[in-house]
Scaffold this motif. Structure first.
Motif, PDB file in Angstrom:
ATOM      1  N   TYR A  99      19.187  -5.419   8.776  1.00  0.00           N
ATOM      2  CA  TYR A  99      20.099  -4.442   8.221  1.00  0.00           C
ATOM      3  C   TYR A  99      19.631  -3.042   8.644  1.00  0.00           C
ATOM      4  N   ALA A 100      18.318  -2.864   8.644  1.00  0.00           N
ATOM      5  CA  ALA A 100      17.726  -1.587   9.030  1.00  0.00           C
ATOM      6  C   ALA A 100      16.304  -1.841   9.506  1.00  0.00           C
ATOM      7  N   VAL A 101      15.807  -0.898  10.316  1.00  0.00           N
ATOM      8  CA  VAL A 101      14.418  -0.936  10.778  1.00  0.00           C
ATOM      9  C   VAL A 101      13.768   0.372  10.358  1.00  0.00           C
ATOM     10  N   VAL A 102      12.662   0.259   9.635  1.00  0.00           N
ATOM     11  CA  VAL A 102      11.947   1.412   9.101  1.00  0.00           C
ATOM     12  C   VAL A 102      10.629   1.568   9.842  1.00  0.00           C
ATOM     13  N   GLN A 103      10.371   2.752  10.375  1.00  0.00           N
ATOM     14  CA  GLN A 103       9.138   3.040  11.112  1.00  0.00           C
ATOM     15  C   GLN A 103       8.390   4.154  10.380  1.00  0.00           C
ATOM     16  N   LEU A 104       7.158   3.858   9.987  1.00  0.00           N
ATOM     17  CA  LEU A 104       6.349   4.789   9.204  1.00  0.00           C
ATOM     18  C   LEU A 104       5.088   5.129   9.993  1.00  0.00           C
ATOM     19  N   PHE A 105       4.995   6.368  10.454  1.00  0.00           N
ATOM     20  CA  PHE A 105       3.784   6.839  11.123  1.00  0.00           C
ATOM     21  C   PHE A 105       2.853   7.415  10.054  1.00  0.00           C
ATOM     22  N   VAL A 106       1.603   6.975  10.049  1.00  0.00           N
ATOM     23  CA  VAL A 106       0.686   7.349   8.981  1.00  0.00           C
ATOM     24  C   VAL A 106      -0.393   8.292   9.492  1.00  0.00           C
ATOM     25  N   ARG A 107      -0.896   9.090   8.564  1.00  0.00           N
ATOM     26  CA  ARG A 107      -1.986   9.992   8.901  1.00  0.00           C
ATOM     27  C   ARG A 107      -3.278   9.204   9.007  1.00  0.00           C
ATOM     28  N   GLY A 108      -4.125   9.598   9.947  1.00  0.00           N
ATOM     29  CA  GLY A 108      -5.377   8.894  10.150  1.00  0.00           C
ATOM     30  C   GLY A 108      -6.399   9.205   9.088  1.00  0.00           C
ATOM     31  N   VAL A 137      10.020  -7.854   7.188  1.00  0.00           N
ATOM     32  CA  VAL A 137       9.043  -8.376   8.136  1.00  0.00           C
ATOM     33  C   VAL A 137       8.230  -7.190   8.630  1.00  0.00           C
ATOM     34  N   ILE A 138       6.923  -7.235   8.387  1.00  0.00           N
ATOM     35  CA  ILE A 138       6.052  -6.087   8.597  1.00  0.00           C
ATOM     36  C   ILE A 138       5.226  -6.255   9.873  1.00  0.00           C
ATOM     37  N   TYR A 139       5.205  -5.194  10.672  1.00  0.00           N
ATOM     38  CA  TYR A 139       4.388  -5.142  11.888  1.00  0.00           C
ATOM     39  C   TYR A 139       3.421  -3.980  11.720  1.00  0.00           C
ATOM     40  N   ALA A 140       2.129  -4.288  11.628  1.00  0.00           N
ATOM     41  CA  ALA A 140       1.106  -3.260  11.461  1.00  0.00           C
ATOM     42  C   ALA A 140       0.531  -2.912  12.831  1.00  0.00           C
ATOM     43  N   LEU A 141       0.743  -1.672  13.282  1.00  0.00           N
ATOM     44  CA  LEU A 141       0.252  -1.208  14.571  1.00  0.00           C
ATOM     45  C   LEU A 141      -0.841  -0.165  14.348  1.00  0.00           C
ATOM     46  N   ASP A 142      -1.327   0.447  15.422  1.00  0.00           N
ATOM     47  CA  ASP A 142      -2.493   1.326  15.316  1.00  0.00           C
ATOM     48  C   ASP A 142      -2.292   2.470  14.327  1.00  0.00           C
ATOM     49  N   ASP A 143      -1.197   3.210  14.461  1.00  0.00           N
ATOM     50  CA  ASP A 143      -0.983   4.389  13.622  1.00  0.00           C
ATOM     51  C   ASP A 143       0.342   4.327  12.895  1.00  0.00           C
ATOM     52  N   GLN A 144       0.887   3.132  12.745  1.00  0.00           N
ATOM     53  CA  GLN A 144       2.217   3.033  12.165  1.00  0.00           C
ATOM     54  C   GLN A 144       2.503   1.631  11.630  1.00  0.00           C
ATOM     55  N   VAL A 186       0.875  -1.176   0.000  1.00  0.00           N
ATOM     56  CA  VAL A 186       0.000   0.000   0.000  1.00  0.00           C
ATOM     57  C   VAL A 186       0.908   1.220   0.000  1.00  0.00           C
ATOM     58  N   ASN A 187       0.319   2.381  -0.246  1.00  0.00           N
ATOM     59  CA  ASN A 187       1.090   3.621  -0.251  1.00  0.00           C
ATOM     60  C   ASN A 187       0.503   4.565   0.790  1.00  0.00           C
ATOM     61  N   PRO A 188       0.837   4.352   2.074  1.00  0.00           N
ATOM     62  CA  PRO A 188       0.215   5.150   3.128  1.00  0.00           C
ATOM     63  C   PRO A 188       0.697   6.600   3.105  1.00  0.00           C
ATOM     64  N   ALA A 189      -0.129   7.498   3.622  1.00  0.00           N
ATOM     65  CA  ALA A 189       0.253   8.905   3.764  1.00  0.00           C
ATOM     66  C   ALA A 189       1.124   9.015   5.011  1.00  0.00           C
ATOM     67  N   VAL A 190       2.420   9.070   4.821  1.00  0.00           N
ATOM     68  CA  VAL A 190       3.363   9.050   5.940  1.00  0.00           C
ATOM     69  C   VAL A 190       3.551  10.461   6.488  1.00  0.00           C
ATOM     70  N   ARG A 191       3.317  10.621   7.780  1.00  0.00           N
ATOM     71  CA  ARG A 191       3.531  11.922   8.417  1.00  0.00           C
ATOM     72  C   ARG A 191       4.877  12.003   9.125  1.00  0.00           C
ATOM     73  N   GLU A 192       5.438  10.847   9.448  1.00  0.00           N
ATOM     74  CA  GLU A 192       6.771  10.830  10.066  1.00  0.00           C
ATOM     75  C   GLU A 192       7.467   9.523   9.719  1.00  0.00           C
ATOM     76  N   LEU A 193       8.731   9.637   9.394  1.00  0.00           N
ATOM     77  CA  LEU A 193       9.562   8.481   9.071  1.00  0.00           C
ATOM     78  C   LEU A 193      10.731   8.422  10.038  1.00  0.00           C
ATOM     79  N   ARG A 194      10.992   7.224  10.547  1.00  0.00           N
ATOM     80  CA  ARG A 194      12.207   7.002  11.327  1.00  0.00           C
ATOM     81  C   ARG A 194      12.888   5.753  10.763  1.00  0.00           C
ATOM     82  N   VAL A 195      14.187   5.812  10.616  1.00  0.00           N
ATOM     83  CA  VAL A 195      14.949   4.662  10.128  1.00  0.00           C
ATOM     84  C   VAL A 195      16.186   4.495  10.995  1.00  0.00           C
TER      85      VAL A 195
END
Length: 240
Positions: A231-240, A211-218, A187-196
């Motif tokens: 190698y890396a961990v990507v955290q994508l916070f999405v707009r509601g 390996v994907i972990y789908a949480l409430d807002d991220q 999917v192409n979520p509307a990302v409001r904050e990215l942390r890597v």
């Protein structure tokens, strides 16, 4: 002091909605720090001769707006401190003609590597002083460590690191990890904050399993090797 350059959003940098992509925002920021180094006389050739390289350890990018194709932007960067082998750097993207209009702001942590010894090195004055030191930009600064959930992950199809993923250090480019993570979501979520959090470099031929972990807002995406070590961990916070 903030170093800046102006750019225009190109069609090739937009998504299906005609808006600047997250990956292009990352590219702008990476380009900005490289332009600054080149203009200060400490560019790629300088570091090559000194057998040193700055390696990105952590990104935190807050996105307020994804501007449309054709908009003029100002991309800026500044360093705000050094600690042993670490360098701290901000980024800021605003509208060129409306500098009060913030597009994105970022915090980043870099590690200076000694290529001859293959390990981090203390930042020498001749490297740190040339960039100067500014006050940190006003933003909420996150921890550089991203906690991966112990369960609930869904493995996606693995990626093989190809030559076109690499940068001049022959490691997978920082932005490519984010591209892989987003592609794995499907999917192409509307990302409001990215942390890597970059834990180690991937090179050509490495196989990466998201390996994907789908949480409430991220979403948290661990980009793992065959032994399930990221190698890396990507955290994508999405707009509601």
């Amino acid at each position: 002091m903030m170093y800046t350059f102006d750019t225009r959003v190109r069609y090739s940098e937009t998504d299906a909605n005609g808006k600047l992509t997250l990956e292009s925002i990352i590219d702008y920021m990476q380009d900005c720090t490289n332009f600054q180094s080149e203009d200060l006389g400490v560019g790629q050739e300088y570091y090559r001769q000194k057998q040193m390289v700055w390696v990105l350890n952590f990104w935190q990018i807050i996105i307020d707006e994804y501007p449309p194709m054709g908009d003029w932007l100002t991309v800026g960067t500044q360093t705000f401190g050094y600690e042993k082998m670490f360098g701290y750097r901000n980024f800021l993207i605003t509208g060129r003609d409306h500098p009060e209009e913030r597009i994105a702001i970022a915090n980043s942590l870099w590690v200076l590597m000694d290529l001859a010894k293959g390990r981090p090195m203390i930042v020498p004055p001749e490297v740190g002083d040339v960039y100067g030191k500014a006050e940190p930009l006003d933003m909420d600064y996150a921890s550089r460590k991203i906690k991966v959930p112990k369960e609930g992950g869904r493995a996606s199809e693995p990626f093989l690191v190809q030559e076109y993923h690499l940068d001049t250090n022959l490691h997978m480019n920082n932005g490519q990890y984010v591209r892989m993570a987003k592609a794995a979501l499907g999917v192409n979520p509307a990302v409001r904050e990215l942390r890597v959090e970059y834990r180690r470099e991937a090179v050509c031929g490495d196989r990466i399993t998201p390996v994907i972990y789908a949480l409430d807002d991220q979403y948290i995406v661990a980009l793992n090797d065959d032994a399930a070590k990221p190698y890396a961990v990507v955290q994508l916070f999405v707009r509601g």
